[in-house]
Design a protein around this motif. Sequence first.
Motif, PDB file in Angstrom:
ATOM      1  N   ASP A  38       0.829  -1.209   0.000  1.00 42.93           N
ATOM      2  CA  ASP A  38       0.000   0.000   0.000  1.00 42.93           C
ATOM      3  C   ASP A  38       0.867   1.264   0.000  1.00 42.93           C
ATOM      4  O   ASP A  38       0.382   2.355   0.236  1.00 42.93           O
ATOM      5  N   GLY A  39       2.170   1.097  -0.239  1.00 41.51           N
ATOM      6  CA  GLY A  39       3.087   2.236  -0.278  1.00 41.51           C
ATOM      7  C   GLY A  39       3.743   2.560   1.050  1.00 41.51           C
ATOM      8  O   GLY A  39       4.534   3.493   1.133  1.00 41.51           O
ATOM      9  N   SER A  40       3.453   1.801   2.085  1.00 40.11           N
ATOM     10  CA  SER A  40       4.006   2.064   3.418  1.00 40.11           C
ATOM     11  C   SER A  40       5.515   1.871   3.495  1.00 40.11           C
ATOM     12  O   SER A  40       6.136   2.299   4.460  1.00 40.11           O
ATOM     13  N   HIS A  41       6.114   1.254   2.498  1.00 36.95           N
ATOM     14  CA  HIS A  41       7.551   1.003   2.492  1.00 36.95           C
ATOM     15  C   HIS A  41       8.380   2.249   2.213  1.00 36.95           C
ATOM     16  O   HIS A  41       9.583   2.251   2.428  1.00 36.95           O
ATOM     17  N   LYS A  42       7.763   3.308   1.753  1.00 39.87           N
ATOM     18  CA  LYS A  42       8.515   4.501   1.350  1.00 39.87           C
ATOM     19  C   LYS A  42       9.461   4.952   2.460  1.00 39.87           C
ATOM     20  O   LYS A  42       9.086   5.090   3.606  1.00 39.87           O
ATOM     21  N   GLY A  43      10.732   5.108   2.095  1.00 42.29           N
ATOM     22  CA  GLY A  43      11.758   5.542   3.028  1.00 42.29           C
ATOM     23  C   GLY A  43      12.408   4.405   3.806  1.00 42.29           C
ATOM     24  O   GLY A  43      13.346   4.630   4.557  1.00 42.29           O
ATOM     25  N   SER A  44      11.935   3.176   3.606  1.00 43.37           N
ATOM     26  CA  SER A  44      12.469   2.043   4.365  1.00 43.37           C
ATOM     27  C   SER A  44      13.652   1.369   3.669  1.00 43.37           C
ATOM     28  O   SER A  44      14.354   0.578   4.280  1.00 43.37           O
ATOM     29  N   GLY A  45      13.820   1.640   2.378  1.00 35.06           N
ATOM     30  CA  GLY A  45      14.850   0.951   1.614  1.00 35.06           C
ATOM     31  C   GLY A  45      14.364  -0.388   1.079  1.00 35.06           C
ATOM     32  O   GLY A  45      15.101  -1.094   0.402  1.00 35.06           O
ATOM     33  N   LEU A  46      13.133  -0.745   1.392  1.00 35.77           N
ATOM     34  CA  LEU A  46      12.523  -1.988   0.908  1.00 35.77           C
ATOM     35  C   LEU A  46      11.532  -1.660  -0.197  1.00 35.77           C
ATOM     36  O   LEU A  46      11.008  -0.541  -0.251  1.00 35.77           O
ATOM     37  N   ALA A  47      11.269  -2.613  -1.059  1.00 40.52           N
ATOM     38  CA  ALA A  47      10.343  -2.393  -2.168  1.00 40.52           C
ATOM     39  C   ALA A  47       9.455  -3.619  -2.340  1.00 40.52           C
ATOM     40  O   ALA A  47       9.856  -4.740  -2.011  1.00 40.52           O
ATOM     41  N   PRO A  48       8.246  -3.432  -2.869  1.00 42.88           N
ATOM     42  CA  PRO A  48       7.359  -4.571  -3.106  1.00 42.88           C
ATOM     43  C   PRO A  48       7.944  -5.497  -4.166  1.00 42.88           C
ATOM     44  O   PRO A  48       8.784  -5.096  -4.973  1.00 42.88           O
ATOM     45  N   VAL A  49       7.480  -6.742  -4.146  1.00 46.85           N
ATOM     46  CA  VAL A  49       7.916  -7.744  -5.113  1.00 46.85           C
ATOM     47  C   VAL A  49       6.734  -8.078  -6.014  1.00 46.85           C
ATOM     48  O   VAL A  49       5.646  -8.409  -5.535  1.00 46.85           O
ATOM     49  N   LYS A  50       6.961  -7.982  -7.322  1.00 46.85           N
ATOM     50  CA  LYS A  50       5.908  -8.287  -8.291  1.00 46.85           C
ATOM     51  C   LYS A  50       5.763  -9.797  -8.457  1.00 46.85           C
ATOM     52  O   LYS A  50       6.747 -10.518  -8.594  1.00 46.85           O
ATOM     53  N   TYR A  51       4.519 -10.246  -8.427  1.00 48.01           N
ATOM     54  CA  TYR A  51       4.193 -11.646  -8.692  1.00 48.01           C
ATOM     55  C   TYR A  51       3.264 -11.669  -9.888  1.00 48.01           C
ATOM     56  O   TYR A  51       2.213 -11.023  -9.873  1.00 48.01           O
ATOM     57  N   GLN A  52       3.635 -12.401 -10.918  1.00 48.04           N
ATOM     58  CA  GLN A  52       2.828 -12.527 -12.133  1.00 48.04           C
ATOM     59  C   GLN A  52       2.166 -13.898 -12.127  1.00 48.04           C
ATOM     60  O   GLN A  52       2.852 -14.918 -12.181  1.00 48.04           O
ATOM     61  N   ALA A  53       0.844 -13.930 -12.044  1.00 46.16           N
ATOM     62  CA  ALA A  53       0.109 -15.198 -12.029  1.00 46.16           C
ATOM     63  C   ALA A  53       0.072 -15.790 -13.435  1.00 46.16           C
ATOM     64  O   ALA A  53      -0.262 -15.104 -14.392  1.00 46.16           O
ATOM     65  N   THR A  54       0.419 -17.059 -13.525  1.00 46.94           N
ATOM     66  CA  THR A  54       0.407 -17.750 -14.821  1.00 46.94           C
ATOM     67  C   THR A  54      -0.831 -18.616 -15.000  1.00 46.94           C
ATOM     68  O   THR A  54      -1.103 -19.079 -16.106  1.00 46.94           O
ATOM     69  N   GLU A  55      -1.555 -18.830 -13.883  1.00 45.76           N
ATOM     70  CA  GLU A  55      -2.791 -19.611 -13.943  1.00 45.76           C
ATOM     71  C   GLU A  55      -3.691 -19.209 -12.784  1.00 45.76           C
ATOM     72  O   GLU A  55      -3.222 -18.643 -11.791  1.00 45.76           O
ATOM     73  N   ASP A  56      -4.979 -19.487 -12.921  1.00 45.73           N
ATOM     74  CA  ASP A  56      -5.911 -19.269 -11.822  1.00 45.73           C
ATOM     75  C   ASP A  56      -5.643 -20.347 -10.773  1.00 45.73           C
ATOM     76  O   ASP A  56      -5.694 -21.537 -11.089  1.00 45.73           O
ATOM     77  N   ARG A  57      -5.336 -19.943  -9.546  1.00 44.05           N
ATOM     78  CA  ARG A  57      -5.074 -20.906  -8.480  1.00 44.05           C
ATOM     79  C   ARG A  57      -4.916 -20.198  -7.148  1.00 44.05           C
ATOM     80  O   ARG A  57      -4.925 -18.979  -7.083  1.00 44.05           O
ATOM     81  N   THR A  58      -4.741 -20.953  -6.098  1.00 45.78           N
ATOM     82  CA  THR A  58      -4.446 -20.411  -4.782  1.00 45.78           C
ATOM     83  C   THR A  58      -2.942 -20.446  -4.580  1.00 45.78           C
ATOM     84  O   THR A  58      -2.304 -21.482  -4.799  1.00 45.78           O
ATOM     85  N   VAL A  59      -2.367 -19.307  -4.207  1.00 44.48           N
ATOM     86  CA  VAL A  59      -0.956 -19.249  -3.832  1.00 44.48           C
ATOM     87  C   VAL A  59      -0.880 -18.818  -2.377  1.00 44.48           C
ATOM     88  O   VAL A  59      -1.844 -18.289  -1.817  1.00 44.48           O
ATOM     89  N   TYR A  60       0.260 -19.033  -1.769  1.00 49.59           N
ATOM     90  CA  TYR A  60       0.451 -18.703  -0.357  1.00 49.59           C
ATOM     91  C   TYR A  60       1.551 -17.656  -0.247  1.00 49.59           C
ATOM     92  O   TYR A  60       2.737 -17.976  -0.282  1.00 49.59           O
ATOM     93  N   PHE A  61       1.123 -16.383  -0.130  1.00 50.88           N
ATOM     94  CA  PHE A  61       2.077 -15.290   0.013  1.00 50.88           C
ATOM     95  C   PHE A  61       2.645 -15.289   1.429  1.00 50.88           C
ATOM     96  O   PHE A  61       1.923 -15.485   2.404  1.00 50.88           O
ATOM     97  N   CYS A  62       3.940 -15.061   1.532  1.00 54.43           N
ATOM     98  CA  CYS A  62       4.641 -15.040   2.815  1.00 54.43           C
ATOM     99  C   CYS A  62       4.090 -13.932   3.713  1.00 54.43           C
ATOM    100  O   CYS A  62       3.924 -12.796   3.277  1.00 54.43           O
ATOM    101  N   GLY A  63       3.834 -14.277   4.965  1.00 59.20           N
ATOM    102  CA  GLY A  63       3.364 -13.298   5.942  1.00 59.20           C
ATOM    103  C   GLY A  63       4.458 -12.825   6.879  1.00 59.20           C
ATOM    104  O   GLY A  63       4.401 -11.732   7.418  1.00 59.20           O
TER     105      GLY A  63
END
Length: 80
Positions: A38-63
Amino acid sequence: MTETPKIARTSPYPTEVEAGKSYFWCACGRSQNQPFCDGSHKGSGLAPVKYQATEDRTVYFCGCKQSAASPLCDGSHKTL
């Protein structure tokens, strides 16, 4: 300087993804829209990671933000 990611939770986020869509996983742990950026990383030196879905399915994003397979869960939360 890059900050250490905040642990958002100690379990993955099961998420239905759609083929062809892009998702931006929160790598900093500060987003109020977990597991997505949601943009909260600004100024942290961290950036979001893009995930490109190749099929309809359930994935488990790291928490815990510690996965070596980010943005997907690799079980790292079990060692926290």
